[in-house]
Design an enzyme around this catalytic site. Sequence first.
Site, PDB file in Angstrom:
ATOM      1  N   TYR A  33       0.818  -1.211   0.022  1.00  0.00           N
ATOM      2  CA  TYR A  33       0.020   0.189   0.045  1.00  0.00           C
ATOM      3  C   TYR A  33       0.890   1.294  -0.041  1.00  0.00           C
ATOM      4  CZ  TYR A  33       0.891   0.844   5.243  1.00  0.00           C
ATOM      5  OH  TYR A  33       1.367   1.172   6.119  1.00  0.00           O
ATOM      6  N   LYS A 147       6.312  -1.658   2.056  1.00  0.00           N
ATOM      7  CA  LYS A 147       5.275  -1.249   2.560  1.00  0.00           C
ATOM      8  C   LYS A 147       3.960  -2.270   2.498  1.00  0.00           C
ATOM      9  CE  LYS A 147       2.986   3.122   3.258  1.00  0.00           C
ATOM     10  NZ  LYS A 147       3.250   3.358   4.754  1.00  0.00           N
ATOM     11  N   GLU A 179      11.610   2.455  14.737  1.00  0.00           N
ATOM     12  CA  GLU A 179      10.687   3.490  14.024  1.00  0.00           C
ATOM     13  C   GLU A 179       9.553   3.555  14.941  1.00  0.00           C
ATOM     14  OE1 GLU A 179       9.637   2.793   9.974  1.00  0.00           O
ATOM     15  OE2 GLU A 179       9.614   0.685  10.213  1.00  0.00           O
ATOM     16  N   LEU A 203      11.020   1.286   7.441  1.00  0.00           N
ATOM     17  CA  LEU A 203      10.402   1.858   6.188  1.00  0.00           C
ATOM     18  C   LEU A 203      10.985   3.051   6.071  1.00  0.00           C
ATOM     19  CD1 LEU A 203       7.944   1.428   4.012  1.00  0.00           C
ATOM     20  CD2 LEU A 203       6.774   3.030   5.222  1.00  0.00           C
TER      21      LEU A 203
HETATM   22  C1  LIG Z   1       6.126   1.843   9.716  1.00  0.00           C
HETATM   23  C2  LIG Z   1       6.167   3.163   9.224  1.00  0.00           C
HETATM   24  N1  LIG Z   1       7.387   3.899   9.179  1.00  0.00           N
HETATM   25  C3  LIG Z   1       7.480   4.955   8.640  1.00  0.00           C
HETATM   26  C4  LIG Z   1       6.188   5.736   7.831  1.00  0.00           C
HETATM   27  C5  LIG Z   1       6.430   7.199   7.355  1.00  0.00           C
HETATM   28  O1  LIG Z   1       6.536   6.868   6.000  1.00  0.00           O
HETATM   29  P1  LIG Z   1       5.948   8.035   4.931  1.00  0.00           P
HETATM   30  O2  LIG Z   1       6.755   9.287   5.467  1.00  0.00           O
HETATM   31  O3  LIG Z   1       6.381   7.558   3.697  1.00  0.00           O
HETATM   32  O4  LIG Z   1       4.387   8.177   5.146  1.00  0.00           O
HETATM   33  C6  LIG Z   1       5.120   4.966   7.656  1.00  0.00           C
HETATM   34  C7  LIG Z   1       4.032   5.631   7.253  1.00  0.00           C
HETATM   35  O5  LIG Z   1       3.180   4.964   7.327  1.00  0.00           O
HETATM   36  C8  LIG Z   1       5.002   3.746   8.364  1.00  0.00           C
HETATM   37  O6  LIG Z   1       4.010   3.121   8.490  1.00  0.00           O
END
Ligand SMILES: Cc1ncc(COP(=O)(O)O)c(C=O)c1O
Length: 281
Positions: A33, A147, A179, A203
């Site tokens: 996603y 993701k 994270e 991620l």
């Molecule tokens: C586990 C995780 N880490 C980091 C992020 C941040 O990613 P982004 O800046 O692309 O939204 C997300 C976003 O949903 C996430 O689910």
Amino acid sequence: MLKYAYLNSKYVKFKNAKVHIEDRGLQFADSIYEVVSFYNQQLIDFEFHIKRLKYSLKELKIKYVVNKDKLKKIFNKLIILNKLKNGIVYLQITRGVQPRDHCYKNNIIPNLIIYTINKKFNFPDKNFKGEKAITYRDLRWKRRDIKTVSLLANVLAKREAVRKNAYEAILIDKDKITEATASNVWIVKNNKLITHPANTDILKGITRESVKKIIKINKLQLDEKSFTIKQLYNADEVFITSSTNLVTPIIKIDTKIINKGKIGDISLQLATLYANCFINE
Ligand SMILES: Cc1ncc(COP(=O)(O)O)c(C=O)c1O
């Protein structure tokens, strides 16, 4: 008000947007996603989300061919159809439907799901909010760089955060902060920023990448290295980044108050510079 979603090749009424019970996304989390925010009906960091979408598809060998321009048109049309100003576009691609079997078939056809959600962002204005977080064990699998919708560990951690009146759960893997459940985590110590390196343990957030560029332009110091829970508790500032949270300060973690419970200068500076990238467009 009538709300619309996009399912495979059609715009459909939201309440009629359904997938089959043998969709592999439902049965195996065999699905990826993206979440793209929009402000004043303008998509934020769209190109970078598409790049990561392609990466997730490639890593899982899901045979969906991304047409960037077509997706952009669908996103924009849904924002207009659903009469939204600020919010997120949620896109999910599942491997598709087949009789239940761990092994997927080669000729399976992916399902494409897109819809929008109204959202108010945490902007660095007079209502800018610092949030509370808890720490929680990182129970996830070893490919967090993809993701996927395999989010059960994130769900359990977030649920625990909310139960404790907190906004986010910061995840700990063998004493190191990876994270948070839906955001990347940053600390500031002696004016130096630290965040976990972008490897398979986290991620690689799109907002993280945008904030990294801002840090570079503004000649701030950044170390991409993992840090411990002790460093987290003793940080001068802590903030999280994500498409939905933008740059959001964290002012309390578990029982530890960060920066006397106030939003720090560097967090505010980065939140402002990032918001300016799309507010003033
Ligand atoms: C586990 C995780 N880490 C980091 C992020 C941040 O990613 P982004 O800046 O692309 O939204 C997300 C976003 O949903 C996430 O689910």
